[in-house]
Design a protein around this motif. Structure first.
Motif, mmCIF file in Angstrom:
data_model
loop_
_atom_site.group_PDB
_atom_site.id
_atom_site.type_symbol
_atom_site.label_atom_id
_atom_site.label_comp_id
_atom_site.label_asym_id
_atom_site.label_seq_id
_atom_site.Cartn_x
_atom_site.Cartn_y
_atom_site.Cartn_z
ATOM 1 N N LEU A 281 -1.135 4.682 10.474
ATOM 2 C CA LEU A 281 -1.619 3.755 9.452
ATOM 3 C C LEU A 281 -0.521 3.451 8.430
ATOM 4 O O LEU A 281 -0.302 2.291 8.072
ATOM 5 N N ASN A 282 0.175 4.494 7.978
ATOM 6 C CA ASN A 282 1.269 4.286 7.027
ATOM 7 C C ASN A 282 2.394 3.466 7.654
ATOM 8 O O ASN A 282 3.043 2.668 6.967
ATOM 9 N N LEU A 283 2.618 3.675 8.956
ATOM 10 C CA LEU A 283 3.635 2.879 9.642
ATOM 11 C C LEU A 283 3.231 1.412 9.686
ATOM 12 O O LEU A 283 4.071 0.512 9.518
ATOM 13 N N SER A 284 1.929 1.157 9.900
ATOM 14 C CA SER A 284 1.463 -0.241 9.918
ATOM 15 C C SER A 284 1.587 -0.893 8.542
ATOM 16 O O SER A 284 1.745 -2.109 8.446
ATOM 17 N N TYR A 285 1.524 -0.079 7.467
ATOM 18 C CA TYR A 285 1.631 -0.624 6.123
ATOM 19 C C TYR A 285 3.043 -1.118 5.805
ATOM 20 O O TYR A 285 3.236 -1.807 4.806
ATOM 21 N N THR A 286 4.023 -0.750 6.634
ATOM 22 C CA THR A 286 5.385 -1.242 6.393
ATOM 23 C C THR A 286 5.508 -2.726 6.727
ATOM 24 O O THR A 286 6.508 -3.352 6.382
ATOM 25 N N VAL A 287 4.516 -3.267 7.419
ATOM 26 C CA VAL A 287 4.467 -4.713 7.697
ATOM 27 C C VAL A 287 3.343 -5.305 6.861
ATOM 28 O O VAL A 287 2.168 -5.073 7.136
ATOM 29 N N LYS B 99 0.808 -1.220 0.000
ATOM 30 C CA LYS B 99 0.000 0.000 0.000
ATOM 31 C C LYS B 99 0.842 1.271 0.000
ATOM 32 O O LYS B 99 0.321 2.353 -0.245
ATOM 33 N N ILE B 100 2.136 1.143 0.298
ATOM 34 C CA ILE B 100 3.024 2.295 0.284
ATOM 35 C C ILE B 100 4.299 1.921 -0.457
ATOM 36 O O ILE B 100 4.600 0.742 -0.648
#
Length: 361
Positions: free
Chosen positions: A224-230, A56-57
């Motif tokens: 949310l963007n930090l969670s997308y790193t996983v 997602k990122i």
């Protein structure tokens, strides 16, 4: 003797020929009857739900935690991206949120001080009004005294000094009333000024509250963007070939690989358009899977595609342009298994070749 031998053999040959013709006719009739009540195709494959794994990122791959063909559960970690940028963005958002909260506290303190000033000004106005009323009474009294003393001084009933004292008292009362009126006006103006400040401070509170909400959204977005790193598995299943390597840069929205879900299996059979005349949903299907030649499976026609397979292709045919060559089209038909054993379902793989025979009568 030879003629007699031939005559003896001829009936036997005729009988054998008759039997062969009868058997052939019976076999041909059965095949013809069977072909009228069944439609079959070997252009069929096992199908399954496939869940795409998408980032997602954008970011660089820090760790790959799965291997090709590995079974994963829902929520298992697949890939970890570097998160330094996302952590910095989160810290900035949290700092901005703290500043916004401080601004709100300052605005609220200013509003409280303004409210106290308004109360003080209102009290001053009330005190001035009371003093004015008392001064008016004093003015009335000195006015009445002056009128009486004017008559007395004319009659020489009092001395000029006594009259001057009453006149001075009247003038002092007038001055005192004028001073109190000016003080009340100043207090009223001060009250209006403080009220304007209070209104401005209230507006600042609204702006500060809105800014807090915006900063809270920024913090949530950063988290949310930090969670997308996983990147995790959305469903349980088997991972396909993984072309992702550590250090590789991934674009947001790019499909990395797929997870073949292990929850359901069905068949997609591509029948010729000429075979669909009698085919309807609910008809029984005999299924033979190439990977399991010794086993027979049963199925049911679940649905028939509303269009041919070529219609959904990347470049659908346009028969209005160029030379037209008629080609028999194929229509996808979905067939679901009936009473498929779980141990067999686990062994089935999407794309396996299947021979299907539909009973259409």
């Amino acid at each position: 003797m030879e003629n007699q031998t031939k005559n003896k053999k001829s009936p036997v040959f005729g009988i054998i020929l008759t039997i062969v013709i009868v058997v052939g006719a019976i076999y041909g009739y059965k095949k013809w009857s069977y072909s009228n009540s069944h439609e079959e195709t070997d252009d069929a494959q096992i199908a399954s739900n496939v869940s795409p794994v998408i980032s997602k990122i954008s970011g660089y791959v820090a760790e790959v935690r799965v291997k090709d063909n590995q079974f994963v559960k829902k929520g298992d970690t697949l890939i970890i991206l570097e998160n330094k940028d996302q952590l910095m963005t989160l810290q900035q958002a949290e700092a901005a949120l703290g500043t916004a909260k401080s601004n709100l506290n300052t605005a609220q303190a200013g509003a409280a001080a303004a409210n106290k000033s308004i109360s003080t000004s209102n009290a001053a106005v009330a005190t001035a009004n009371a003093q004015i009323e008392a001064a008016k009474v004093n003015v009335w009294k000195t006015t009445q005294d002056l009128k009486r003393y004017e008559n007395l001084v004319k009659d020489h009933s009092i001395t000029q000094q006594q009259y001057d004292q009453v006149l001075a008292a009247k003038q002092a009362a007038d001055k005192q009333l004028q001073i109190l009126l000016e003080q009340r006006n100043q207090a009223a103006q001060q009250t209006g000024y403080v009220s304007s400040q209070s209104e401005a401070t209230s507006q600042q509170i609204g702006v500060a509250s809105s800014m807090i909400k915006q900063r809270e959204v920024d913090v949530q977005n950063a988290k949310l963007n930090l969670s997308y790193t996983v990147i995790t598995a959305k469903q349980a299943g088997y991972v396909s070939k993984i072309p992702v390597q550590v250090g590789q840069f991934l674009q947001a929205g790019a499909q990395l690989f797929s997870i073949v879900l292990n929850n359901d299996k069905w068949i997609v059979a591509n029948f010729k358009e000429t075979q669909l005349n009698k085919m309807v949903e609910g008809q029984k299907v005999e299924v033979n899977i190439d990977a399991f030649p010794d086993d027979e499976f049963e199925g049911v026609v679940s649905s028939i595609s509303p269009a041919t397979g070529s219609t959904f292709s990347l470049l659908p045919p346009d028969n209005a342009s160029g030379n037209f060559v008629k080609v028999v089209q194929r229509v996808p038909v979905k067939i679901t298994f009936k009473d498929l054993k779980p141990e067999v379902a686990k062994k089935l793989r999407a794309g396996m070749n299947v021979l299907v025979d539909v009973e259409v009568k």
